[in-house]
Design a protein around this motif. Structure first.
Motif, PDB file in Angstrom:
ATOM      1  N   GLY A 190       0.942  -1.319   0.022  1.00  0.00           N
ATOM      2  CA  GLY A 190       0.034   0.061  -0.031  1.00  0.00           C
ATOM      3  C   GLY A 190       0.830   1.238   0.040  1.00  0.00           C
ATOM      4  N   SER A 191       2.159   1.172  -0.037  1.00  0.00           N
ATOM      5  CA  SER A 191       3.104   2.447  -0.163  1.00  0.00           C
ATOM      6  C   SER A 191       2.980   3.009  -1.513  1.00  0.00           C
ATOM      7  CB  SER A 191       4.370   2.074   0.257  1.00  0.00           C
ATOM      8  OG  SER A 191       4.331   1.483   1.642  1.00  0.00           O
ATOM      9  N   THR A 192       2.993   4.304  -1.619  1.00  0.00           N
ATOM     10  CA  THR A 192       2.814   5.007  -2.905  1.00  0.00           C
ATOM     11  C   THR A 192       3.914   5.779  -3.526  1.00  0.00           C
ATOM     12  OG1 THR A 192       1.793   6.815  -1.854  1.00  0.00           O
ATOM     13  CG2 THR A 192       0.210   5.227  -2.473  1.00  0.00           C
ATOM     14  N   ALA A 193       3.767   6.013  -4.742  1.00  0.00           N
ATOM     15  CA  ALA A 193       4.936   7.071  -5.173  1.00  0.00           C
ATOM     16  C   ALA A 193       4.055   7.647  -6.665  1.00  0.00           C
ATOM     17  CB  ALA A 193       6.212   6.459  -5.625  1.00  0.00           C
ATOM     18  N   ASP A 194       4.671   8.850  -6.878  1.00  0.00           N
ATOM     19  CA  ASP A 194       3.782   9.308  -8.346  1.00  0.00           C
ATOM     20  C   ASP A 194       4.912  10.385  -8.926  1.00  0.00           C
ATOM     21  OD1 ASP A 194       3.943  11.202  -6.357  1.00  0.00           O
ATOM     22  OD2 ASP A 194       1.939  11.978  -6.684  1.00  0.00           O
ATOM     23  N   GLY A 195       4.729  10.828  -9.945  1.00  0.00           N
ATOM     24  CA  GLY A 195       5.407  11.845 -10.634  1.00  0.00           C
ATOM     25  C   GLY A 195       5.153  11.958 -11.992  1.00  0.00           C
ATOM     26  N   MET A 196       5.989  12.533 -12.949  1.00  0.00           N
ATOM     27  CA  MET A 196       5.703  12.645 -14.308  1.00  0.00           C
ATOM     28  C   MET A 196       6.958  12.184 -15.289  1.00  0.00           C
ATOM     29  SD  MET A 196       3.347  14.873 -14.955  1.00  0.00           S
ATOM     30  CE  MET A 196       3.927  15.313 -16.750  1.00  0.00           C
ATOM     31  N   HIS A 197       6.412  11.380 -16.229  1.00  0.00           N
ATOM     32  CA  HIS A 197       7.557  10.564 -17.139  1.00  0.00           C
ATOM     33  C   HIS A 197       7.339  11.452 -18.705  1.00  0.00           C
ATOM     34  CE1 HIS A 197       9.490   6.781 -18.656  1.00  0.00           C
ATOM     35  NE2 HIS A 197       9.360   7.705 -19.845  1.00  0.00           N
ATOM     36  N   THR A 198       8.518  11.844 -19.037  1.00  0.00           N
ATOM     37  CA  THR A 198       8.473  12.716 -20.087  1.00  0.00           C
ATOM     38  C   THR A 198       9.131  12.190 -21.362  1.00  0.00           C
ATOM     39  OG1 THR A 198      10.543  13.743 -19.502  1.00  0.00           O
ATOM     40  CG2 THR A 198       8.580  15.084 -19.071  1.00  0.00           C
ATOM     41  N   ALA A 199       8.562  12.328 -22.350  1.00  0.00           N
ATOM     42  CA  ALA A 199       9.045  11.641 -23.495  1.00  0.00           C
ATOM     43  C   ALA A 199      10.317  12.105 -24.067  1.00  0.00           C
ATOM     44  CB  ALA A 199       7.886  11.848 -24.665  1.00  0.00           C
ATOM     45  N   ALA A 200      10.802  13.625 -23.862  1.00  0.00           N
ATOM     46  CA  ALA A 200      11.811  14.113 -24.566  1.00  0.00           C
ATOM     47  C   ALA A 200      13.213  13.440 -24.083  1.00  0.00           C
ATOM     48  CB  ALA A 200      11.751  15.640 -24.192  1.00  0.00           C
ATOM     49  N   ASP A 201      13.126  13.053 -22.918  1.00  0.00           N
ATOM     50  CA  ASP A 201      14.413  12.526 -22.280  1.00  0.00           C
ATOM     51  C   ASP A 201      14.067  10.855 -22.051  1.00  0.00           C
ATOM     52  OD1 ASP A 201      12.911  13.173 -20.216  1.00  0.00           O
ATOM     53  OD2 ASP A 201      14.764  14.583 -19.252  1.00  0.00           O
ATOM     54  N   ASP A 202      12.894  10.586 -21.896  1.00  0.00           N
ATOM     55  CA  ASP A 202      12.335   9.155 -21.338  1.00  0.00           C
ATOM     56  C   ASP A 202      12.753   8.964 -19.992  1.00  0.00           C
ATOM     57  OD1 ASP A 202      10.872   6.957 -21.871  1.00  0.00           O
ATOM     58  OD2 ASP A 202      12.721   5.799 -22.528  1.00  0.00           O
ATOM     59  N   SER A 203      12.538   9.753 -19.342  1.00  0.00           N
ATOM     60  CA  SER A 203      12.881   9.837 -17.867  1.00  0.00           C
ATOM     61  C   SER A 203      11.817  10.168 -16.882  1.00  0.00           C
ATOM     62  CB  SER A 203      14.201  10.777 -17.461  1.00  0.00           C
ATOM     63  OG  SER A 203      13.583  12.130 -17.818  1.00  0.00           O
ATOM     64  N   GLU A 204      11.788   9.544 -15.626  1.00  0.00           N
ATOM     65  CA  GLU A 204      10.904   9.840 -14.543  1.00  0.00           C
ATOM     66  C   GLU A 204      11.384  11.151 -13.626  1.00  0.00           C
ATOM     67  OE1 GLU A 204      10.400   5.970 -13.147  1.00  0.00           O
ATOM     68  OE2 GLU A 204       8.719   5.482 -14.512  1.00  0.00           O
ATOM     69  N   ILE A 219       6.712   5.916 -23.043  1.00  0.00           N
ATOM     70  CA  ILE A 219       5.325   6.219 -23.035  1.00  0.00           C
ATOM     71  C   ILE A 219       4.753   6.418 -24.576  1.00  0.00           C
ATOM     72  CG2 ILE A 219       5.380   7.333 -20.690  1.00  0.00           C
ATOM     73  CD1 ILE A 219       5.426  10.050 -22.149  1.00  0.00           C
ATOM     74  N   ALA A 220       5.516   6.145 -25.683  1.00  0.00           N
ATOM     75  CA  ALA A 220       4.994   6.179 -26.880  1.00  0.00           C
ATOM     76  C   ALA A 220       3.949   5.007 -27.256  1.00  0.00           C
ATOM     77  CB  ALA A 220       6.253   6.157 -27.833  1.00  0.00           C
ATOM     78  N   ALA A 221       3.959   3.942 -26.432  1.00  0.00           N
ATOM     79  CA  ALA A 221       3.097   2.922 -26.443  1.00  0.00           C
ATOM     80  C   ALA A 221       2.016   2.972 -25.772  1.00  0.00           C
ATOM     81  CB  ALA A 221       3.891   1.689 -26.342  1.00  0.00           C
ATOM     82  N   LEU A 222       1.681   4.048 -25.167  1.00  0.00           N
ATOM     83  CA  LEU A 222       0.311   4.393 -24.121  1.00  0.00           C
ATOM     84  C   LEU A 222      -0.834   3.727 -25.352  1.00  0.00           C
ATOM     85  CD1 LEU A 222       1.225   7.426 -22.310  1.00  0.00           C
ATOM     86  CD2 LEU A 222       0.957   5.251 -21.301  1.00  0.00           C
ATOM     87  N   GLN A 223      -1.745   2.972 -24.334  1.00  0.00           N
ATOM     88  CA  GLN A 223      -3.079   2.623 -25.344  1.00  0.00           C
ATOM     89  C   GLN A 223      -4.089   3.408 -25.013  1.00  0.00           C
ATOM     90  OE1 GLN A 223      -2.177  -0.650 -22.533  1.00  0.00           O
ATOM     91  NE2 GLN A 223      -3.862  -1.318 -23.801  1.00  0.00           N
ATOM     92  N   PRO A 224      -5.169   3.419 -25.796  1.00  0.00           N
ATOM     93  CA  PRO A 224      -6.304   4.453 -25.667  1.00  0.00           C
ATOM     94  C   PRO A 224      -7.087   4.130 -24.355  1.00  0.00           C
ATOM     95  CG  PRO A 224      -6.211   3.712 -28.053  1.00  0.00           C
ATOM     96  CD  PRO A 224      -5.040   2.858 -27.286  1.00  0.00           C
ATOM     97  N   LEU A 225      -7.584   5.050 -23.876  1.00  0.00           N
ATOM     98  CA  LEU A 225      -8.550   4.803 -23.004  1.00  0.00           C
ATOM     99  C   LEU A 225      -9.906   5.253 -23.257  1.00  0.00           C
ATOM    100  CD1 LEU A 225      -9.158   4.067 -19.833  1.00  0.00           C
ATOM    101  CD2 LEU A 225      -8.361   6.262 -19.023  1.00  0.00           C
TER     102      LEU A 225
END
Length: 249
Positions: free
Chosen positions: A142-156, A225-231
């Protein structure tokens, strides 16, 4: 005959919202379809998918291994369902494990969920352009984490903190988790129909560090994240919430 088949396939893809910039789904991805909660329904955040609403949501179980064997069938099955109401997305994940005693589920501070632990993560690109995605993690404890993943440098980047809730529950055959992601925490274009994209990732640390994804990530893509699928299926309220207050200690 070939032209007719091509046109039929193209029309079907357009109807499903499947055409990204290149004109085809990345990796032949199928969408994860969201289902609406009925008026008055409330999802208890106890980590289980026992509420009847989860049974109405389509099940997505087409996970593939990305690490260590790209494209292989995972040894441990994973299922995901998505619900929504006027306030938030609800992502329910069932992580099956034929050796549940080996699940690594330590309690860690927020932001400390990493690949040495059993966890699931949800990536959401609410703009739909695959330039960036917000991610939300919860491990089997149940421990959590969050953030942003950017495509420009493919980093979190774990610096951003978004308002979300996540609860995990251990089961005899693995664990399950439910994440509630408020619309107020997502960055999206309010004009027109939502063109959201999603990916669910599961980490399984054993003798090797396994990574399973809800869609095949081609080897040659510039960004994860280029492979993200539709929602598809998400219907935003006429006046989406733009503010959330969360007292914390």
């Amino acid at each position: 005959m070939c032209l007719a088949r091509f046109l039929i396939r193209a029309l079907w893809c357009c109807a499903a919202g499947a055409l990204p910039f290149g004109g085809a789904w990345a990796g032949g991805a199928t969408p994860i379809v969201a289902a609406a909660l009925l008026p008055g329904e409330r999802i208890a955040l106890d980590g289980s998918l026992s509420h009847p609403a989860w049974q109405r949501a389509p099940v997505h179980a087409d996970f593939v291994e990305r690490v260590p064997e790209h494209g292989a069938k995972p040894q441990h099955a994973t299922q995901v369902r998505v619900l929504f109401d006027q306030q938030a997305l609800y992502v329910g994940v069932v992580a099956l494990d034929h050796q549940p005693s080996q699940i690594r589920a330590p309690w860690v501070r927020h932001g400390g969920v990493n690949r040495t632990q059993d966890f699931v993560a949800v990536y959401v690109d609410a703009i739909g352009r695959r330039q960036s995605a917000q991610f939300f993690r919860v491990n089997a404890a149940g421990s959590t984490a969050d953030g942003m993943h950017t495509a420009a440098d493919d980093s979190e980047d774990f610096s951003p903190d978004f308002d979300f809730d996540a609860v995990a529950q251990r089961t005899p055959d693995g664990y399950s988790a439910v994440l509630r992601i408020p619309f107020a925490s997502l960055r999206y274009d309010g004009e027109g129909a939502p063109a959201w994209r999603i990916m669910v990732v599961r980490r399984v640390p054993r003798e090797q560090f396994y990574m399973h994804t809800s869609v095949l990530v081609p080897r040659d893509v510039a960004s994860f994240i280029a492979a993200l699928q539709p929602l598809p299926g998400v219907a935003l309220p006429e006046r989406p919430p733009f503010l959330s207050l969360r007292p914390s200690l």
